[in-house]
Design a protein around this motif. Structure first.
Motif, short mmCIF file in Angstrom:
data_model
loop_
_atom_site.label_atom_id
_atom_site.label_comp_id
_atom_site.label_asym_id
_atom_site.label_seq_id
_atom_site.Cartn_x
_atom_site.Cartn_y
_atom_site.Cartn_z
N ILE A 395 -53.95 -81.12 -34.95
CA ILE A 395 -55.25 -80.80 -35.52
C ILE A 395 -55.03 -79.87 -36.71
O ILE A 395 -54.13 -79.03 -36.70
N SER A 396 -55.83 -80.05 -37.73
CA SER A 396 -55.70 -79.28 -38.96
C SER A 396 -56.83 -78.27 -39.05
O SER A 396 -57.99 -78.59 -38.79
N SER A 397 -56.49 -77.04 -39.43
CA SER A 397 -57.52 -76.01 -39.57
C SER A 397 -58.32 -76.18 -40.85
O SER A 397 -59.35 -75.54 -41.02
N LYS A 398 -57.85 -77.07 -41.76
CA LYS A 398 -58.49 -77.19 -43.06
C LYS A 398 -59.07 -78.58 -43.31
O LYS A 398 -59.97 -78.75 -44.13
N LEU A 399 -58.56 -79.59 -42.61
CA LEU A 399 -59.03 -80.96 -42.78
C LEU A 399 -59.85 -81.38 -41.57
O LEU A 399 -59.56 -80.98 -40.45
N ALA A 400 -60.83 -82.19 -41.77
CA ALA A 400 -61.63 -82.72 -40.65
C ALA A 400 -60.93 -83.94 -40.08
O ALA A 400 -61.46 -85.05 -40.03
N LYS A 401 -59.69 -83.72 -39.62
CA LYS A 401 -58.87 -84.84 -39.18
C LYS A 401 -57.97 -84.42 -38.03
O LYS A 401 -57.66 -83.25 -37.86
N THR A 402 -57.58 -85.41 -37.25
CA THR A 402 -56.48 -85.24 -36.30
C THR A 402 -55.45 -86.31 -36.59
O THR A 402 -55.74 -87.31 -37.27
N GLU A 403 -54.24 -86.13 -36.07
CA GLU A 403 -53.19 -87.12 -36.28
C GLU A 403 -52.38 -87.26 -35.00
O GLU A 403 -51.93 -86.25 -34.44
N SER A 423 -54.61 -72.63 -30.39
CA SER A 423 -54.94 -73.68 -29.43
C SER A 423 -54.17 -73.43 -28.14
O SER A 423 -53.16 -72.71 -28.12
N PHE A 424 -54.67 -74.03 -27.07
CA PHE A 424 -54.02 -73.90 -25.76
C PHE A 424 -54.39 -75.13 -24.95
O PHE A 424 -55.46 -75.72 -25.15
N TYR A 425 -53.52 -75.55 -24.08
CA TYR A 425 -53.83 -76.65 -23.16
C TYR A 425 -53.37 -76.25 -21.77
O TYR A 425 -52.37 -75.58 -21.59
N TYR A 426 -54.14 -76.67 -20.77
CA TYR A 426 -53.86 -76.23 -19.40
C TYR A 426 -54.39 -77.27 -18.42
O TYR A 426 -55.33 -78.01 -18.73
N ASN A 618 -45.86 -72.66 -35.49
CA ASN A 618 -46.32 -72.81 -34.13
C ASN A 618 -45.37 -73.74 -33.39
O ASN A 618 -44.70 -74.57 -34.01
N PHE A 619 -45.31 -73.62 -32.07
CA PHE A 619 -44.49 -74.55 -31.31
C PHE A 619 -45.22 -74.96 -30.04
O PHE A 619 -46.06 -74.23 -29.51
N ALA A 620 -44.87 -76.14 -29.58
CA ALA A 620 -45.39 -76.66 -28.31
C ALA A 620 -44.25 -77.36 -27.60
O ALA A 620 -43.25 -77.74 -28.22
N VAL A 621 -44.39 -77.53 -26.30
CA VAL A 621 -43.41 -78.28 -25.51
C VAL A 621 -44.15 -79.44 -24.87
O VAL A 621 -45.10 -79.24 -24.11
N ALA A 622 -43.74 -80.66 -25.21
CA ALA A 622 -44.45 -81.84 -24.73
C ALA A 622 -43.52 -83.04 -24.82
O ALA A 622 -42.43 -82.96 -25.39
N PHE A 668 -52.09 -77.23 -35.28
CA PHE A 668 -51.96 -76.92 -33.86
C PHE A 668 -51.84 -78.23 -33.08
O PHE A 668 -52.15 -79.32 -33.60
N THR A 669 -51.41 -78.15 -31.83
CA THR A 669 -51.22 -79.35 -31.01
C THR A 669 -52.17 -79.35 -29.83
O THR A 669 -52.43 -78.32 -29.22
N LEU A 670 -52.68 -80.55 -29.51
CA LEU A 670 -53.51 -80.78 -28.33
C LEU A 670 -53.04 -82.08 -27.67
O LEU A 670 -52.26 -82.84 -28.25
N PHE A 671 -53.54 -82.35 -26.45
CA PHE A 671 -53.21 -83.58 -25.74
C PHE A 671 -54.40 -84.53 -25.76
O PHE A 671 -55.55 -84.10 -25.64
N THR A 672 -54.10 -85.82 -25.87
CA THR A 672 -55.17 -86.79 -25.91
C THR A 672 -54.71 -88.12 -25.30
O THR A 672 -53.51 -88.41 -25.25
#
Length: 674
Positions: A395-403, A423-426, A618-622, A668-672
């Motif tokens: 997710i982008s803090s500046k663009l209205a987009k996800t990738e 961001s956070f995921y749980y 930023n970092f994530a583990v996935a 930032f990273t999220l799950f989908t």
């Protein structure tokens, strides 16, 4: 000038064909075993050279106008080219591109205008050009290979002819010239019999002026302890290291069959078999190849420039470094295989195999990998069953987009993600992963937004709090009220200096607790794992890590000065039943991720971006690619650096620029499941 009929110099070179085609982006042929085994690629993460460093190549003259060398050729800026005047009063007229001491003129290039077919086949005229390419072929210009130094200045000093022979007096004169005209290091890939006082004095002169002489051992299959050759043995009776003598090693890390040995003269070993590099380029004379694509070169001549290139790289990182310190650094960071007969080992290899990356890290006081094993054995890093089937979305803090990170699929109309700060995921009580973001709403107050696995907004919670914070969401153990343990909490840690270390809210936005101390921290980060808060905060130059439950019963884990904490995460990466603590560096520091055990021992570390990058990440583990194993996902704070995915066993999976390299702000990273 005396003529030494029997005491002549010979190029330290052996020839053999080899076909190895290794292509990488940009410079097509720089990948070779010798660079890998001496740590050149890792060293480039810290520096790629500098034009402030001058390397004198005393040899049979390299190709000054070679397309992959010309940008790195030293020029005598105090001399006006071709005006017939000794402008700088150094005794050499028009020495703009160096000097030819063999024929006493200002053209040090090897003359290839009248080569016989046998001379072309032997290729001795390529010798200095090969040496120059190893040390400093221009890097990242899309041509041929890349030298150990992408940026450097190569001083061209010719003392030998195309047949590879010459005399000592020109060598002596060339050493003085190199020192007097600003060389930092001198490469001498020639060797000969007979010691003379003038050569020893020249070597002493270089040492007194903080100039390192690197010399090839020679290819005579002799023990130099009993049959000295020079200049490799010019310091054999000195208590100082004035010449770095280099023997040759093959890919199996055995002494090359041709290499001289002898611990009195050999200080270090480097690759000298199956080496590729630049060669003399002159299409008008039938020399149409500029790089040795279909053949390779053997000899201690080509071991020496690996050490010379390492000296130049160290000098580029710390220009004021003394010759003694550089030599000490190189000799104490080698790869040394323990031997039952250390005397024999020293005779063959000196201190051991050159390790340029380790020398660089020693110089910069960096320890990149604490142990020699992978960061985590990927076979043990299986993902939680609740994560199966989930994709990682950026997710982008500046663009209205996800990738979608593994598919490069960009989705528009995500305005709810604009201005995201964390961001956070749980996993919720049903075991499903929930996505949460932190942003700033009206009156500069914090807003926590909850999304499902379709990235659809579910609810927002307004908090009566302003400022910069790190976010964590999850359940916290409460041994006095077990029902409270099942309720999700919102935890924020101030990233700015404060006496408050964290705030705990419920899902209605009510402040439940604060954790504070009399000592003010300089920034904190937070994570929730297995019912506990994991807190990292800065006090002075130290990062302190502790855990606590809902009752704020604190367990102090460790303190480290190895990193200033920007983000913390705790996970049992290697499935040994104990959590590891992952800490990323703040934006004003080099981009490291360091991994600690609970007692503060540094287990491993990753340099995420090159040393000059200090803008944070930023970092994530996935599970990036759906193979059932976890990966590190690193996202930069600005668009000039790529997103990186690295497996837990340390392998680079991919690096690319997300959102088609638009100005995305922060990622930032999220799950989908989209």
């Amino acid at each position: 000038m005396r003529f030494f009929k029997h005491y002549f110099l010979l190029l330290a070179i052996i020839f053999s064909p080899m076909v190895v085609l290794a292509k990488v982006p940009n410079d097509p042929y720089f990948s070779q075993w010798s660079f890998e085994d001496t740590g050149v690629y890792k060293a480039w993460d810290y520096g790629t050279g500098s034009r402030d460093v001058v390397v004198a190549i005393i040899d049979n003259g390299f190709d000054t106008f070679h397309p992959d060398l010309i940008d790195n050729v030293w020029k005598n800026e105090n001399e006006i080219s071709q005006n017939g005047i000794d402008d700088d009063k150094n005794g050499y007229i028009d020495d703009y591109y160096g000097w030819n001491f063999l024929e006493n003129n200002n053209d040090p290039r090897p003359n290839v205008s009248n080569l016989t077919e046998d001379e072309k086949k032997a290729g001795v005229f390529n010798h200095a050009t090969i040496v120059a390419g190893i040390i400093g072929a221009k890097g990242n210009n899309g041509l041929d290979g890349a030298g150990i130094n992408w940026e450097v200045r190569l001083m061209n000093l010719k003392i030998l002819g195309n047949n590879g022979t010459g005399q000592f007096p020109p060598l002596v004169e060339a050493i003085y010239y190199a020192v007097d005209n600003g060389a930092d290091v001198i490469n001498v890939s020639v060797v000969g019999e007979g010691s003379e006082k003038e050569l020893q004095e020249a070597v002493d002169y270089a040492y007194k002026n903080n100039v390192i002489v690197v010399a090839a051992a020679g290819n005579n299959l002799i023990n130099l302890n009993y049959s000295s050759q020079y200049p490799v043995c010019s310091d054999e009776f000195s208590d100082k290291e004035k010449v770095l003598g280099v023997s040759a090693m093959n890919e199996k890390h055995h002494l090359a069959v041709f290499s001289n040995s002898g611990s009195k003269c050999i200080d270090i070993t480097a690759p000298g078999v199956d080496i590729k590099s630049t060669v003399r380029f002159s299409p008008t004379n039938g020399l149409t190849e500029s790089y040795s694509i279909t053949e390779s070169w053997n000899g201690t001549s080509f071991s020496a420039p690996f050490v010379t290139g390492a000296v130049a790289l160290l000098k580029s990182l710390k220009p004021n470094l003394s010759a003694d310190k550089i030599i000490e650094t190189l000799l104490t960071t080698v790869h040394h295989t323990p031997s039952e007969d250390e005397v024999t080992y020293a005779n063959l290899f000196g201190s051991g195999l050159l390790q340029i990356d380790k020398a660089v890290m020693r110089l910069l006081n960096i320890s990149e990998v604490i142990n020699d094993k992978p960061i985590v054995d990927n076979k043990n890093s299986k993902i939680d069953s609740t994560m199966v089937g989930l994709k990682v979305a950026l997710i982008s803090s500046k663009l209205a987009k996800t990738e979608l990170i593994d598919e490069n699929i960009i989705t528009n109309d995500r305005t709810s993600f604009l201005g995201v700060e964390d961001s956070f995921y749980y996993p919720d009580s049903r075991g499903a992963y929930q996505n949460v973001t932190l942003s700033t709403g009206e009156n500069n107050k914090k807003v926590v937004s909850f999304y499902n696995d379709k990235l659809t907004l579910v609810t927002r919670v307004n908090l009566d709090l302003a400022g910069d914070y790190d976010l964590a969401i999850g359940n916290l153990d409460d041994y006095e009220n077990l029902e409270n343990s099942q309720e999700t909490k919102i935890v924020l840690a101030p990233r700015h200096p404060s006496n408050i270390y964290l705030y705990i809210f419920d899902l209605s936005g009510n402040l439940l607790k604060t954790y504070h101390k009399t000592t003010k921290h300089n920034g904190a980060s937070v994570y929730i794992n297995d019912g506990k808060v994991v807190l990292a905060y800065m006090i002075g130059n130290d990062t302190k890590v502790e855990t606590m439950d809902y009752s704020l019963l604190v367990e102090e884990l460790f303190s480290t000065s190895r990193i200033r904490a920007g983000q913390i995460m705790s996970l049992d990466l290697n499935q040994d039943g104990k959590d590891e603590y992952l800490i990323s560096a703040t934006a004003d520091r080099q981009a490291w991720l360091r991994i600690f055990t609970s007692d503060g021992k540094e287990y491993s570390a990753i340099r995420v971006y090159p040393t000059q990058y200090k803008k944070g990440f930023n970092f994530a583990v996935a599970d990036y690619n759906g193979d059932g194993s976890l990966d590190f996902i690193f996202t930069p704070m600005e668009k000039t650096s790529p997103l990186k995915v690295i497996s837990l066993d340390g392998q680079l999976i991919t690096e690319r620029f997300p959102f088609k390299n638009q100005d995305y702000g922060r990622i930032f990273t999220l799950f989908t499941k989209n």
